[in-house]
Design a protein around this motif. Structure first.
Motif, PDB file in Angstrom:
ATOM      1  N   HIS A 133     -11.598  15.307   7.497  1.00  0.00           N
ATOM      2  CA  HIS A 133     -10.525  15.618   6.556  1.00  0.00           C
ATOM      3  C   HIS A 133     -11.081  16.243   5.288  1.00  0.00           C
ATOM      4  O   HIS A 133     -12.287  16.460   5.163  1.00  0.00           O
ATOM      5  CB  HIS A 133      -9.745  14.336   6.240  1.00  0.00           C
ATOM      6  CG  HIS A 133      -8.276  14.546   6.098  1.00  0.00           C
ATOM      7  ND1 HIS A 133      -7.738  15.316   5.106  1.00  0.00           N
ATOM      8  CD2 HIS A 133      -7.231  14.087   6.830  1.00  0.00           C
ATOM      9  CE1 HIS A 133      -6.411  15.320   5.224  1.00  0.00           C
ATOM     10  NE2 HIS A 133      -6.071  14.580   6.271  1.00  0.00           N
TER      11      HIS A 133
ATOM     12  N   LEU B 157       0.449  19.703  -1.121  1.00  0.00           N
ATOM     13  CA  LEU B 157      -0.579  19.236  -2.058  1.00  0.00           C
ATOM     14  C   LEU B 157      -0.306  19.835  -3.426  1.00  0.00           C
ATOM     15  O   LEU B 157      -0.254  21.052  -3.568  1.00  0.00           O
ATOM     16  CB  LEU B 157      -1.974  19.689  -1.614  1.00  0.00           C
ATOM     17  CG  LEU B 157      -2.577  19.124  -0.342  1.00  0.00           C
ATOM     18  CD1 LEU B 157      -4.066  19.442  -0.300  1.00  0.00           C
ATOM     19  CD2 LEU B 157      -2.369  17.634  -0.250  1.00  0.00           C
TER      20      LEU B 157
ATOM     21  N   GLU C 158       6.277   7.551   4.695  1.00  0.00           N
ATOM     22  CA  GLU C 158       5.117   6.783   5.165  1.00  0.00           C
ATOM     23  C   GLU C 158       5.050   5.441   4.458  1.00  0.00           C
ATOM     24  O   GLU C 158       5.727   5.219   3.447  1.00  0.00           O
ATOM     25  CB  GLU C 158       3.826   7.579   4.924  1.00  0.00           C
ATOM     26  CG  GLU C 158       3.503   7.826   3.469  1.00  0.00           C
ATOM     27  CD  GLU C 158       2.337   8.827   3.279  1.00  0.00           C
ATOM     28  OE1 GLU C 158       2.196   9.770   4.087  1.00  0.00           O
ATOM     29  OE2 GLU C 158       1.592   8.660   2.297  1.00  0.00           O
TER      30      GLU C 158
ATOM     31  N   LEU D 160      -7.286  10.187  -3.307  1.00  0.00           N
ATOM     32  CA  LEU D 160      -6.594  11.265  -2.604  1.00  0.00           C
ATOM     33  C   LEU D 160      -5.871  12.137  -3.623  1.00  0.00           C
ATOM     34  O   LEU D 160      -5.502  11.663  -4.701  1.00  0.00           O
ATOM     35  CB  LEU D 160      -5.586  10.704  -1.590  1.00  0.00           C
ATOM     36  CG  LEU D 160      -6.152  10.520  -0.176  1.00  0.00           C
ATOM     37  CD1 LEU D 160      -7.131   9.374  -0.129  1.00  0.00           C
ATOM     38  CD2 LEU D 160      -5.036  10.298   0.833  1.00  0.00           C
TER      39      LEU D 160
ATOM     40  N   TRP E  12       2.070   2.135   3.552  1.00  0.00           N
ATOM     41  CA  TRP E  12       0.671   1.691   3.584  1.00  0.00           C
ATOM     42  C   TRP E  12       0.632   0.167   3.625  1.00  0.00           C
ATOM     43  O   TRP E  12       1.371  -0.498   2.894  1.00  0.00           O
ATOM     44  CB  TRP E  12      -0.059   2.145   2.314  1.00  0.00           C
ATOM     45  CG  TRP E  12       0.097   3.598   2.008  1.00  0.00           C
ATOM     46  CD1 TRP E  12       0.066   4.647   2.889  1.00  0.00           C
ATOM     47  CD2 TRP E  12       0.308   4.190   0.714  1.00  0.00           C
ATOM     48  NE1 TRP E  12       0.226   5.833   2.224  1.00  0.00           N
ATOM     49  CE2 TRP E  12       0.379   5.587   0.892  1.00  0.00           C
ATOM     50  CE3 TRP E  12       0.428   3.675  -0.571  1.00  0.00           C
ATOM     51  CZ2 TRP E  12       0.573   6.468  -0.173  1.00  0.00           C
ATOM     52  CZ3 TRP E  12       0.620   4.541  -1.633  1.00  0.00           C
ATOM     53  CH2 TRP E  12       0.693   5.925  -1.433  1.00  0.00           C
TER      54      TRP E  12
ATOM     55  N   LEU F 106      -6.784   4.589   7.206  1.00  0.00           N
ATOM     56  CA  LEU F 106      -7.099   5.517   6.123  1.00  0.00           C
ATOM     57  C   LEU F 106      -8.077   4.808   5.176  1.00  0.00           C
ATOM     58  O   LEU F 106      -7.742   3.777   4.603  1.00  0.00           O
ATOM     59  CB  LEU F 106      -5.779   5.864   5.430  1.00  0.00           C
ATOM     60  CG  LEU F 106      -5.686   7.127   4.638  1.00  0.00           C
ATOM     61  CD1 LEU F 106      -4.256   7.633   4.643  1.00  0.00           C
ATOM     62  CD2 LEU F 106      -6.133   6.854   3.233  1.00  0.00           C
TER      63      LEU F 106
ATOM     64  N   LYS G 269       8.275  13.134   6.596  1.00  0.00           N
ATOM     65  CA  LYS G 269       7.067  12.293   6.622  1.00  0.00           C
ATOM     66  C   LYS G 269       7.162  11.195   5.569  1.00  0.00           C
ATOM     67  O   LYS G 269       6.372  11.113   4.633  1.00  0.00           O
ATOM     68  CB  LYS G 269       5.799  13.116   6.447  1.00  0.00           C
ATOM     69  CG  LYS G 269       4.514  12.301   6.686  1.00  0.00           C
ATOM     70  CD  LYS G 269       3.300  13.219   6.668  1.00  0.00           C
ATOM     71  CE  LYS G 269       1.976  12.552   6.736  1.00  0.00           C
ATOM     72  NZ  LYS G 269       1.436  11.844   5.624  1.00  0.00           N
TER      73      LYS G 269
ATOM     74  N   SER H  53       2.487  18.128   4.652  1.00  0.00           N
ATOM     75  CA  SER H  53       2.122  17.726   3.290  1.00  0.00           C
ATOM     76  C   SER H  53       2.175  18.893   2.330  1.00  0.00           C
ATOM     77  O   SER H  53       1.781  20.008   2.674  1.00  0.00           O
ATOM     78  CB  SER H  53       0.689  17.194   3.251  1.00  0.00           C
ATOM     79  OG  SER H  53       0.646  15.917   3.778  1.00  0.00           O
TER      80      SER H  53
ATOM     81  N   GLU I 196      -1.788   2.868   7.871  1.00  0.00           N
ATOM     82  CA  GLU I 196      -0.609   3.647   7.478  1.00  0.00           C
ATOM     83  C   GLU I 196       0.300   3.822   8.689  1.00  0.00           C
ATOM     84  O   GLU I 196      -0.175   4.130   9.781  1.00  0.00           O
ATOM     85  CB  GLU I 196      -1.055   5.021   6.959  1.00  0.00           C
ATOM     86  CG  GLU I 196       0.114   5.903   6.530  1.00  0.00           C
ATOM     87  CD  GLU I 196      -0.355   7.255   6.001  1.00  0.00           C
ATOM     88  OE1 GLU I 196      -0.232   7.495   4.800  1.00  0.00           O
ATOM     89  OE2 GLU I 196      -0.872   8.062   6.810  1.00  0.00           O
TER      90      GLU I 196
ATOM     91  N   HIS J  81       0.067  14.300  -3.860  1.00  0.00           N
ATOM     92  CA  HIS J  81       0.770  15.098  -2.856  1.00  0.00           C
ATOM     93  C   HIS J  81       2.125  14.494  -2.526  1.00  0.00           C
ATOM     94  O   HIS J  81       2.476  13.412  -3.003  1.00  0.00           O
ATOM     95  CB  HIS J  81      -0.104  15.331  -1.620  1.00  0.00           C
ATOM     96  CG  HIS J  81      -0.414  14.114  -0.800  1.00  0.00           C
ATOM     97  ND1 HIS J  81      -1.292  13.140  -1.181  1.00  0.00           N
ATOM     98  CD2 HIS J  81       0.035  13.726   0.418  1.00  0.00           C
ATOM     99  CE1 HIS J  81      -1.381  12.212  -0.252  1.00  0.00           C
ATOM    100  NE2 HIS J  81      -0.573  12.538   0.740  1.00  0.00           N
TER     101      HIS J  81
ATOM    102  N   TYR K 279     -11.041  14.875   2.337  1.00  0.00           N
ATOM    103  CA  TYR K 279     -11.478  13.902   1.321  1.00  0.00           C
ATOM    104  C   TYR K 279     -12.524  12.962   1.910  1.00  0.00           C
ATOM    105  O   TYR K 279     -12.668  12.850   3.125  1.00  0.00           O
ATOM    106  CB  TYR K 279     -10.276  13.154   0.723  1.00  0.00           C
ATOM    107  CG  TYR K 279      -9.494  12.290   1.691  1.00  0.00           C
ATOM    108  CD1 TYR K 279      -8.554  12.834   2.560  1.00  0.00           C
ATOM    109  CD2 TYR K 279      -9.679  10.909   1.731  1.00  0.00           C
ATOM    110  CE1 TYR K 279      -7.826  12.041   3.430  1.00  0.00           C
ATOM    111  CE2 TYR K 279      -8.949  10.105   2.590  1.00  0.00           C
ATOM    112  CZ  TYR K 279      -8.027  10.680   3.435  1.00  0.00           C
ATOM    113  OH  TYR K 279      -7.308   9.888   4.296  1.00  0.00           O
TER     114      TYR K 279
ATOM    115  N   GLN L 241       3.796   5.988   9.677  1.00  0.00           N
ATOM    116  CA  GLN L 241       4.563   7.099   9.121  1.00  0.00           C
ATOM    117  C   GLN L 241       5.388   7.780  10.210  1.00  0.00           C
ATOM    118  O   GLN L 241       5.232   7.490  11.398  1.00  0.00           O
ATOM    119  CB  GLN L 241       3.609   8.094   8.479  1.00  0.00           C
ATOM    120  CG  GLN L 241       2.495   8.553   9.427  1.00  0.00           C
ATOM    121  CD  GLN L 241       1.920   9.892   9.035  1.00  0.00           C
ATOM    122  OE1 GLN L 241       0.897   9.948   8.405  1.00  0.00           O
ATOM    123  NE2 GLN L 241       2.582  10.958   9.435  1.00  0.00           N
TER     124      GLN L 241
HETATM  125  O1  LIG Z   1      -1.001  14.803   4.743  1.00  0.00           O
HETATM  126  P1  LIG Z   1      -2.333  15.289   4.273  1.00  0.00           P
HETATM  127  O2  LIG Z   1      -2.297  16.562   3.530  1.00  0.00           O
HETATM  128  O3  LIG Z   1      -3.314  15.279   5.394  1.00  0.00           O
HETATM  129  O4  LIG Z   1      -2.774  14.229   3.172  1.00  0.00           O
HETATM  130  C1  LIG Z   1      -3.822  13.323   3.331  1.00  0.00           C
HETATM  131  C2  LIG Z   1      -3.345  11.992   3.743  1.00  0.00           C
HETATM  132  O5  LIG Z   1      -2.452  11.495   2.800  1.00  0.00           O
HETATM  133  C3  LIG Z   1      -1.467  10.717   3.438  1.00  0.00           C
HETATM  134  O6  LIG Z   1      -0.238  11.385   3.368  1.00  0.00           O
HETATM  135  C4  LIG Z   1      -1.385   9.382   2.731  1.00  0.00           C
HETATM  136  O7  LIG Z   1      -0.800   9.557   1.473  1.00  0.00           O
HETATM  137  C5  LIG Z   1      -1.921  10.624   4.877  1.00  0.00           C
HETATM  138  O8  LIG Z   1      -0.909  10.468   5.820  1.00  0.00           O
HETATM  139  C6  LIG Z   1      -2.590  11.939   5.047  1.00  0.00           C
HETATM  140  O9  LIG Z   1      -3.345  12.028   6.209  1.00  0.00           O
END
Ligand SMILES: O=P(O)(O)OC[C@H]1O[C@](O)(CO)[C@@H](O)[C@@H]1O
Length: 345
Positions: free
Chosen positions: A13, A202, A121, A98, A123, A92, A119, A200, A192, A101, A15, A194
């Protein structure tokens, strides 16, 4: 039909993180940016048709198994497509914060992304370092033009300063509705649950290896920004998104771990030891510790800490025996009817 054991499915990923997933799942991380595992996933990363998909020990795509016998896996008609399981579950493991977003809701996804799911979600905190927080929603309403400017300037500090900061502890659940800005501090390890998409937006790509061009779902910021809420999430609304059930040890009853508002989207339970029976239905089971068995009229499967199973509807009612502890993720109440009846946004 019996539960299917799922080997580790780490995802690279933008991050840092992943060592606690590796320890739990008994693998060596390949990189220091392997902060997620997608569990029992039949959906892939945005822009990829493979990354994220769960593969069984026999080398089958779970997606193909579900497509081939949907009634046995899901036990209900409907869904986005023949492989749809109604949820996506991830581990996660963040070693950096993070980015700020947001995710779109179902209405936006239907009109712009040809998908009935957004989406939303949630946690569930497994482990955390001291004073780690999640950042959820705005403290006060923000001005849209200013938010655009702060996004263009990559002013994450301004964004965070305007967001609610919630210090987390293991066992806390946090629901993040679509359209709500959010971020997760480095140091937090969570499960997580979801909606099954990877959509997403960002607002803060600069703290990641991602770029501005990869941050707006290929739709352009003018199109996606209306799905970023600029309203305040006040104290009462924030409270309703947080649960603390899991701060006491799991017992023999399957205990709901997320706030009630999560129920139409997905559900998460824990249980341990010689449990009561659980209803039939597709579920993703993470064995968080101990050893025991999942037992039903269809058979019995020995389980131990660190394993992950996809449990088909056709396993029937089941219970846990021995001294294992599990997390069980399941689709939302009323799914898949709720996907089409417009009752869930
Ligand atoms: O959805 P993205 O852009 O992969 O964001 C990173 C991560 O942040 C999340 O939305 C958690 O906030 C995850 O589901 C996701 O994998």
């Amino acid at each position: 039909m019996r539960p299917v054991l799922l080997p580790p499915n780490p995802v690279q990923h933008f991050y840092l993180g992943g060592d606690r997933i590796a320890a739990l799942r008994g693998i060596e991380p390949e990189t220091d940016r392997q902060p997620e595992e997608w569990l029992a996933s039949t959906v892939s990363r945005f822009g990829s048709d493979r990354v994220g998909l769960a593969v069984t020990e026999d080398g089958d795509d779970l997606r193909d198994l579900v497509r081939a016998d949907r009634a046995a896996w899901v036990g209900a008609r409907g869904g986005r497509d023949a492989a749809d399981l109604g949820i996506l579950v991830k581990l996660l493991d963040a070693r950096q914060r993070l980015p700020v977003h947001v995710h779109p809701d179902r209405g936006f996804a239907a009109s712009h992304l040809d998908c009935p799911y957004g989406k939303t979600e949630a946690w569930y905190v497994l482990e955390t370092e001291d004073d780690c927080a999640v950042h959820v929603g705005w403290k006060r309403p923000v001005d849209r033009d200013e938010l655009d400017r702060r996004r263009d300037a990559q002013d994450g500090e301004w964004m965070l300063a305007h967001m609610n900061r919630v210090v987390v502890r293991p066992g806390m659940g946090v629901l993040v509705p679509a359209e709500t800005v959010h971020a997760i501090d480095g140091g937090i390890f969570l499960a997580e649950v979801q909606e099954p998409t990877d959509f997403s937006i960002l607002l803060e790509w600069s703290v990641t290896t991602s770029t501005r061009e990869e941050s707006h779902l290929d739709l352009g910021f003018d199109t996606v920004m209306p799905s970023v809420s600029t309203d305040a999430l006040d104290a009462d609304a924030l409270d309703a998104l947080i649960s603390t059930a899991g701060e006491t040890p799991a017992g023999t009853r399957f205990r709901s771990l997320l706030p009630a508002a999560a129920d139409p989207y997905f559900r998460l339970f824990d249980a341990a030891g010689e449990t009561e029976r659980r209803e039939a239905g597709f579920a993703v089971v993470l064995v968080s510790g101990g050893a025991g068995a999942m037992v039903s009229d269809a058979g019995s499967v020995e389980v131990e800490g660190g394993q992950v199973y996809a449990v088909p509807h056709a396993f029937g009612e089941w219970r846990l025996t021995g001294d294992a502890e599990v997390l069980v993720a399941a689709p939302g109440a009323g799914w898949p009817i709720t996907l089409r009846d417009g009752s869930v946004r």
